[in-house]
Write an enzyme that holds these catalytic residues in place. Structure first.
Site, mmCIF file in Angstrom:
data_model
loop_
_atom_site.group_PDB
_atom_site.id
_atom_site.type_symbol
_atom_site.label_atom_id
_atom_site.label_comp_id
_atom_site.label_asym_id
_atom_site.label_seq_id
_atom_site.Cartn_x
_atom_site.Cartn_y
_atom_site.Cartn_z
ATOM 1 N N GLU A 282 0.416 13.497 -7.129
ATOM 2 C CA GLU A 282 0.624 12.563 -8.238
ATOM 3 C C GLU A 282 2.007 12.797 -8.865
ATOM 4 O O GLU A 282 2.386 13.936 -9.129
ATOM 5 C CB GLU A 282 -0.467 12.788 -9.282
ATOM 6 C CG GLU A 282 -0.334 11.957 -10.545
ATOM 7 C CD GLU A 282 -1.351 12.357 -11.612
ATOM 8 O OE1 GLU A 282 -1.527 11.588 -12.572
ATOM 9 O OE2 GLU A 282 -1.972 13.444 -11.476
ATOM 10 N N LYS A 342 -3.259 3.286 -10.445
ATOM 11 C CA LYS A 342 -4.426 3.935 -11.028
ATOM 12 C C LYS A 342 -5.170 2.969 -11.941
ATOM 13 O O LYS A 342 -4.571 2.306 -12.794
ATOM 14 C CB LYS A 342 -3.999 5.180 -11.811
ATOM 15 C CG LYS A 342 -5.159 6.022 -12.333
ATOM 16 C CD LYS A 342 -4.653 7.286 -13.011
ATOM 17 C CE LYS A 342 -5.816 8.167 -13.467
ATOM 18 N NZ LYS A 342 -5.343 9.407 -14.134
ATOM 19 N N CYS A 392 -5.729 11.586 -9.618
ATOM 20 C CA CYS A 392 -6.214 12.595 -10.566
ATOM 21 C C CYS A 392 -7.717 12.462 -10.787
ATOM 22 O O CYS A 392 -8.485 12.493 -9.849
ATOM 23 C CB CYS A 392 -5.415 12.530 -11.861
ATOM 24 S SG CYS A 392 -5.566 14.032 -12.863
#
Length: 523
Positions: A282, A342, A392
């Protein structure tokens, strides 16, 4: 109204009756300690039976009488201890990297624990209220109402206020016999089954020892047997994978003087050796594309085309002024561009919840208000495999991943989590996160690849086993061959709907048993 003396008439199970009203503060203290001990059931320790014993203690305390208030307080204390112990690592994030003074960081962790405790209060208090309302026999209360209400409280904290299901009950059981149920009912269903096991322990203290022991053995035995069921099958040929771990210190990650050095480091790691898939963590590329050296991204595309490699990297993206996304971009040998944004953002870390701007300003939390990606986004094609990224803590939300897989025209054959867990220091948050990734593999029957900044960078197979891993807090590249898996597990097809349907059925059976029990008492 069901009195304690009425409960004692149940011939199957008996709780102490006829006593003066019981004290609450001391049981609350013990409940908080029992809840806190549950952290040892999760990674890295993994003493999963301890969680069942802790839940058994809670259920026994809640069953000692029929006070809704007392049950709610004990349940809250248990949830408070569970959450503070399980999420104490947030102190590191706020104090070390957010520059929040220690006492304020402690207060914030305790405040979160107090909020999370409300779900324990809900489970215990509503269960006791239903026990009184429906005149439940103790067996129905223990085996139907309490376990499913506990599971519902886990499920609720997974979506209320965008959800924070960290250390949900079922995550402790990826390596226990109960892990076999994951492909059918998911992590929340496993939480219910663990709670039923706890109720069986309570039954061992009563006159239903043999039924309790028999049911406990059956649950564990069936779960163990289910772990050998192959819900998915190999699809296509295995691909070669390299997962990069830059081990960039969080304090330096966004330092302008260090960003260029990190960019060159990662470019060197990418071009060191070809692979079918090369994955970076990330925000490994920590700058927006327009601020990168002009040749940086083109040079990666050139290498992908020349070497036949596919590259995925975390990077912030912008589609206009004030619009930012935490993204993953892909480079393929054919030159076809790929982007994943995301979708499930972190409150306070990636967006400000409504009404909490004052909190963010007071705490000086480093924050970028980000845009959400679509709920369903295409997978990245790597030869004959389809790789679905998540960023994440998105992989904590198993229902969302299952929903993507069942709605895709061509379901992904493997999952990829890109994370930067340097925010958590050297805490238990990292092995806990790996444990959650393992649960996603168990639920979907698909391998999970994890490319992280400081660890844990691992390859998890379709049965939830870690088959390759890099040492944490080291600089390196993890090479492996990974087989993609195709097919649909029951959890992919139904998500949490099966768990919710079973909860509704359990409450229906409990209500019916309460009616019959009440009629028996009247006669």
């Amino acid at each position: 109204m069901l009195r304690r003396t009425t409960v004692a008439r149940d011939p199957a199970l008996r709780y102490p009756a006829g006593r003066p009203p019981r004290a609450t503060l001391l049981p609350m203290l013990f409940a908080a300690l029992a809840g806190a001990s549950s952290v040892l059931a999760f990674a890295p320790v993994g003493w999963w039976p301890l969680q069942i014993l802790a839940l058994a203690f809670l259920f026994y305390q809640v069953g000692m009488d029929t006070s809704v208030r007392r049950s709610s307080l004990i349940g809250w204390a248990f949830g408070f201890g569970w959450s503070v112990a399980g999420m104490h690592w947030l102190y590191i994030t706020m104090n070390r990297f957010g520059n929040i003074p220690g006492p304020m960081a402690v207060a914030a962790v305790c405040l979160l624990g107090a909020y999370m405790g409300l779900f324990g209060a809900f489970a215990s208090g509503v269960s006791t209220w239903l026990r009184r309302r429906w005149s439940l026999p103790v067996a129905s209360f223990l085996l139907l109402v309490l376990p499913f209400m506990w599971g519902l409280s886990d499920w609720m904290r997974g979506w209320i206020l965008t959800g924070f299901p960290w250390v949900a009950t079922g995550y402790a059981h990826n390596a226990s016999p109960l892990g076999g149920y994951a492909a059918i009912v998911g992590v929340y269903g496993i939480g219910v089954i663990a709670a039923v096991c706890a109720s069986c322990i309570v039954m061992l203290t009563q006159r239903a020892r043999w039924p309790g022991l028999g049911l406990l053995g059956a649950i564990l035995g069936i779960g163990y047997g289910l772990s050998f069921v192959a819900w998915t099958t190999p699809q296509g040929m295995p691909i070669s994978v390299r997962l990069l771990q830059g081990n960039v210190a969080q304090q330096k990650k966004f330092d302008p003087d260090h960003v260029l050095r990190a960019l060159e480091m990662y470019r060197g790691m990418i071009t060191a050796q070809p692979a079918d898939l090369i994955a970076l963590p990330e925000t490994a590329i920590a700058s927006l594309p327009q601020y990168l050296p002009p040749d940086y991204l083109p040079s990666i595309q050139t290498y992908a085309a020349a070497s036949g490699s596919h590259v995925l990297s975390g990077i912030p993206m912008s589609d206009g002024p004030g619009s930012y996304a935490n993204s993953v971009i892909g480079f393929s040998p054919s030159g076809q561009a790929y982007r994943y944004d995301k979708h499930h953002l972190v409150p306070f870390g990636e967006f400000v919840p409504a009404g909490f701007r004052w909190f963010v300003d007071m705490m000086r939390i480093p924050l970028g208000d980000m845009s959400r990606g679509a709920e369903v986004q295409p997978a990245f094609a790597v030869k004959d495999q389809l790789v679905l990224p998540n960023v994440c803590y998105e992989d904590v939300f198993g229902e969302e991943i299952a929903m993507q897989l069942r709605t895709m025209p061509r379901p992904a054959t493997m999952l990829l989590n890109v994370s930067n867990l340097a925010w958590f220091g050297e805490s238990v948050a990292i092995p806990q996160h790996v444990q959650m990734s393992q649960m996603r593999s168990l639920e979907t029957g698909r391998p999970m690849l994890r490319a992280t900044n400081t660890g844990a960078t691992v390859v998890i197979d379709g049965r939830g086993k870690i088959v390759n891993a890099l040492p944490m807090y080291t600089h390196g590249s993890l090479a492996a061959r990974v087989q993609g898996m195709g097919g649909m597990t029951p959890f992919i097809r139904m998500g949490n709907y099966l768990f919710l349907a079973l909860a509704a059925l359990a409450f229906g059976v409990a209500w019916f048993s309460g009616r019959n029990f009440a009629k028996t008492q009247q006669t």
